[in-house]
Design a protein around this motif. Structure first.
Motif, mmCIF file in Angstrom:
data_model
loop_
_atom_site.group_PDB
_atom_site.id
_atom_site.type_symbol
_atom_site.label_atom_id
_atom_site.label_comp_id
_atom_site.label_asym_id
_atom_site.label_seq_id
_atom_site.Cartn_x
_atom_site.Cartn_y
_atom_site.Cartn_z
ATOM 1 N N UNK A 77 43.995 99.005 -12.262
ATOM 2 C CA UNK A 77 43.510 100.073 -11.378
ATOM 3 C C UNK A 77 42.846 99.438 -10.167
ATOM 4 N N UNK A 78 43.149 99.966 -9.006
ATOM 5 C CA UNK A 78 42.514 99.536 -7.752
ATOM 6 C C UNK A 78 41.516 100.598 -7.313
ATOM 7 N N UNK A 79 40.271 100.166 -7.093
ATOM 8 C CA UNK A 79 39.235 101.073 -6.593
ATOM 9 C C UNK A 79 38.764 100.552 -5.238
ATOM 10 N N UNK A 80 39.116 101.267 -4.181
ATOM 11 C CA UNK A 80 38.749 100.845 -2.827
ATOM 12 C C UNK A 80 37.385 101.406 -2.455
ATOM 13 N N UNK A 81 36.606 100.601 -1.733
ATOM 14 C CA UNK A 81 35.267 100.987 -1.276
ATOM 15 C C UNK A 81 35.273 100.886 0.248
ATOM 16 N N UNK A 82 34.919 101.961 0.969
ATOM 17 C CA UNK A 82 35.049 101.946 2.440
ATOM 18 C C UNK A 82 33.975 101.115 3.124
ATOM 19 N N UNK A 83 34.085 99.810 2.960
ATOM 20 C CA UNK A 83 33.125 98.899 3.598
ATOM 21 C C UNK A 83 33.801 97.576 3.932
ATOM 22 N N UNK A 84 33.331 96.972 5.004
ATOM 23 C CA UNK A 84 33.812 95.673 5.466
ATOM 24 C C UNK A 84 32.653 94.691 5.352
ATOM 25 N N UNK A 85 32.533 93.985 4.225
ATOM 26 C CA UNK A 85 31.405 93.067 4.057
ATOM 27 C C UNK A 85 31.452 91.919 5.063
ATOM 28 N N UNK A 86 30.289 91.538 5.546
ATOM 29 C CA UNK A 86 30.173 90.330 6.356
ATOM 30 C C UNK A 86 30.665 89.149 5.519
ATOM 31 N N UNK A 87 31.529 88.319 6.104
ATOM 32 C CA UNK A 87 32.146 87.249 5.328
ATOM 33 C C UNK A 87 31.128 86.245 4.808
ATOM 34 N N UNK A 88 30.144 85.907 5.612
ATOM 35 C CA UNK A 88 29.146 84.931 5.179
ATOM 36 C C UNK A 88 28.275 85.501 4.069
ATOM 37 N N UNK A 89 28.013 86.794 4.101
ATOM 38 C CA UNK A 89 27.236 87.426 3.036
ATOM 39 C C UNK A 89 28.029 87.505 1.738
ATOM 40 N N UNK A 90 29.305 87.158 1.795
ATOM 41 C CA UNK A 90 30.140 87.158 0.608
ATOM 42 C C UNK A 90 30.130 85.850 -0.163
ATOM 43 N N UNK A 91 29.262 84.913 0.217
ATOM 44 C CA UNK A 91 29.171 83.661 -0.535
ATOM 45 C C UNK A 91 28.705 83.954 -1.959
ATOM 46 N N UNK A 92 29.409 83.390 -2.915
ATOM 47 C CA UNK A 92 29.208 83.802 -4.304
ATOM 48 C C UNK A 92 28.066 83.087 -5.011
ATOM 49 N N UNK B 184 40.764 91.209 -17.142
ATOM 50 C CA UNK B 184 40.574 90.703 -15.768
ATOM 51 C C UNK B 184 39.923 91.760 -14.886
ATOM 52 N N UNK B 185 38.848 91.375 -14.208
ATOM 53 C CA UNK B 185 38.197 92.231 -13.206
ATOM 54 C C UNK B 185 37.857 91.342 -12.021
ATOM 55 N N UNK B 186 38.370 91.665 -10.847
ATOM 56 C CA UNK B 186 38.140 90.859 -9.641
ATOM 57 C C UNK B 186 37.599 91.731 -8.520
ATOM 58 N N UNK B 187 36.585 91.199 -7.841
ATOM 59 C CA UNK B 187 36.073 91.831 -6.627
ATOM 60 C C UNK B 187 36.742 91.161 -5.431
ATOM 61 N N UNK C 141 39.759 95.321 -8.528
ATOM 62 C CA UNK C 141 40.911 95.472 -9.417
ATOM 63 C C UNK C 141 40.451 95.217 -10.842
ATOM 64 N N UNK C 142 40.709 96.171 -11.710
ATOM 65 C CA UNK C 142 40.365 96.022 -13.123
ATOM 66 C C UNK C 142 41.621 96.209 -13.967
ATOM 67 N N UNK C 143 41.849 95.267 -14.873
ATOM 68 C CA UNK C 143 43.016 95.305 -15.762
ATOM 69 C C UNK C 143 42.552 95.496 -17.199
ATOM 70 N N UNK C 144 43.157 96.453 -17.877
ATOM 71 C CA UNK C 144 42.872 96.715 -19.288
ATOM 72 C C UNK C 144 44.168 96.613 -20.093
ATOM 73 N N UNK C 145 44.012 96.502 -21.400
ATOM 74 C CA UNK C 145 45.163 96.523 -22.315
ATOM 75 C C UNK C 145 45.462 97.978 -22.676
ATOM 76 N N UNK C 146 46.483 98.539 -22.085
ATOM 77 C CA UNK C 146 46.975 99.902 -22.338
ATOM 78 C C UNK C 146 46.038 101.012 -21.848
#
Length: 485
Positions: free
Chosen positions: A185-200, A222-225, A242-247
């Protein structure tokens, strides 16, 4: 029966505002054994994909390994030729593993990878496809519908590319061996994060990474931001989860929404107030002990910059700084002048600002002695993009009493001090280092410097999103539309 696996790379992060063209020849396309030699032990996701495919005991083919530095939308003929290679490969395999970016735009297809995957599935309906993605991908519904499993990087700077490839291969193996029936499943969020603020490795992004990891610990495969690549003006440019589940679609939807809602609640933390350039440079000039890194955040090539902007260098000189090492600045004409003049000759050059951009810029007049002339070829040894071959073309070092300037015909992000040491320049011996990078330089350069000052000039690769001429992005979106997003 031995499964036949095609492992391939078709990788491009597209800056739709960039003046740098993206042609067939920019991808350096390889196949077969040549591709295996180039990427099997590299720092790319392709290495993890190949490792995972070999661990399955599969019969592995590599029909394509192609990557181009971030730049303008991919030329139509390049996209068509590279896509056709992969479409042909689907007829000869049982499954595919792909090293993609997730933010490719072609001249004639806004959703480059979604279009590619749809074509692959048109040729081979239901083909199992695993993709390893960059966390700056602008992943679309079309992409998700035409891919089986699709993990993304969990680090920025990206130090887990190989592990992401391994994860994609593991997940696809679970599918092939019938342990996983993935629903993503794809869940979109209406925001454009500052790239530097995205340091993990720091707030706020570390909180989102932890939230995604918690969903995986609770049982999701699997769950990825994906923070997205905000310099691509497309309808689907935004943060998404993106979140992936089994069935279990409901479980995937709930997890994606929880992480997405957390991101939205933190949206203000994903912005920053950009320090005016003159104030930033004055702060650097006041530092008695060096080196201090002045990171030019508006013209780095891994965000699609032409690497021809000299605004930060000019500001450092204007502020009275000395002992400056700067570059590489891409200026083929200035390099040619130096080559004509020869080593030891004094030259006066008008450097930089030659590419067309929406921003008014000026070249820098430099008088100095040509100190070095040589080809700029090396392989990245640092922890980010390890194994990446670099070809800067002809290069020249021009030096005067205040400035040592590296000029090049090609582009490279500041990933490795080798970009200076190749020319006999030891960056730790300078008072100031002006390099072009947002964050990718830090793993390799941080230990060489006493401090770093982020420098912001107008540019197509910059962090001032309000300055860009948007036409396609879906509105309202934060922070462009702060009041009603």
């Amino acid at each position: 029966m031995t499964p036949r696996l095609a492992v391939a790379m078709f990788k491009h992060e597209t800056n739709t505002f960039s003046p740098v063209p993206t042609r067939w020849e920019d991808f350096g396309a390889l196949e077969g054994e040549a591709a295996h030699r180039a990427y099997r032990h590299s720092g790319y996701a392709m290495a993890g994909l190949l490792e995972g495919a070999e661990a399955m005991g599969a019969a592995v083919t590599i029909p394509l390994a192609a990557r181009a530095l971030p730049s303008a939308p991919v030329a139509r003929d390049a996209f068509e030729r590279l896509s056709e290679i992969l479409c042909a490969a689907t007829r000869e395999c049982d499954a595919m593993l792909l090293d993609l970016h997730g933010a490719m735009v072609a001249e004639h297809h806004e959703d480059g990878e979604g279009e590619l995957l749809a074509r692959l599935r048109h040729v081979r309906p239901g083909l199992p496809i695993g993709a390893a993605l960059d966390s700056h991908g602008n992943v679309t519904d079309c992409f998700v519908e035409n891919c089986t499993v699709m993990p993304g990087y969990r680090t920025y700077p990206h130090t887990d590319m190989v592990e992401t490839g391994r994860m994609a291969a593991r997940l696809l193996r679970d599918v092939l061996e019938m342990r996983l029936e993935p629903v993503t499943v794809r869940h979109a969020v209406p925001m454009l994060p500052d790239m530097v603020r995205g340091q993990t490795d720091r707030e706020p992004m570390s909180r989102l990474i932890a939230a995604a990891a918690a969903e995986e610990a609770a049982g999701l495969p699997c769950v990825t931001v994906f923070t997205g690549f905000p310099l691509a003006d497309t309808a689907d440019t935004s943060l998404c989860v993106l979140a992936t589940a089994h069935r279990d679609r409901a479980a995937a939807e709930a997890a994606a929404r929880r992480v997405g809602d957390l991101a939205w609640s933190m949206r203000e933390e994903f912005t920053q107030k950009l320090e005016p350039l003159d104030e930033a440079v004055a702060r650097a000039a006041a530092m008695a002990e060096g080196p201090v890194i002045l990171s030019d955040q508006s013209d780095n090539c891994h965000s699609g910059g032409a690497m021809d902007d000299v605004t930060v260098i000019a500001a450092a000189l204007e502020a009275g700084m000395t002992g400056i090492l700067a570059g590489p600045v891409r200026d083929p004409a200035a390099v040619a002048r130096c080559c004509e003049a020869g080593i030891g000759t004094e030259v006066t050059l008008e450097v930089g600002a030659w590419a067309e951009t929406p921003f008014p810029r000026a070249p820098l007049r430099v008088t100095g002695t040509v100190q070095t002339l040589r080809m700029g070829r090396f392989t990245v040894e640092g922890p980010v993009f390890t194994g990446m071959p670099v070809d800067l073309g002809r290069c020249a070092v021009v030096r005067n009493e205040r400035l040592t300037l590296l000029l090049s015909e090609g582009r490279v992000e500041a990933l490795d001090p080798l970009q200076y040491r190749l020319f006999g320049l030891e960056p730790s011996r300078f008072q100031a280092i002006v390099l072009k990078s947002k964050t990718n330089h830090r793993p390799a350069f941080a230990s060489l410097a006493r401090a770093e000052v982020a420098c912001h000039a107008p540019g197509v690769a910059g962090l001032d999103l309000h300055a860009l001429p948007w036409r396609r992005v879906r509105r309202p979106i934060f922070p462009l539309d702060r009041s009603n997003a």
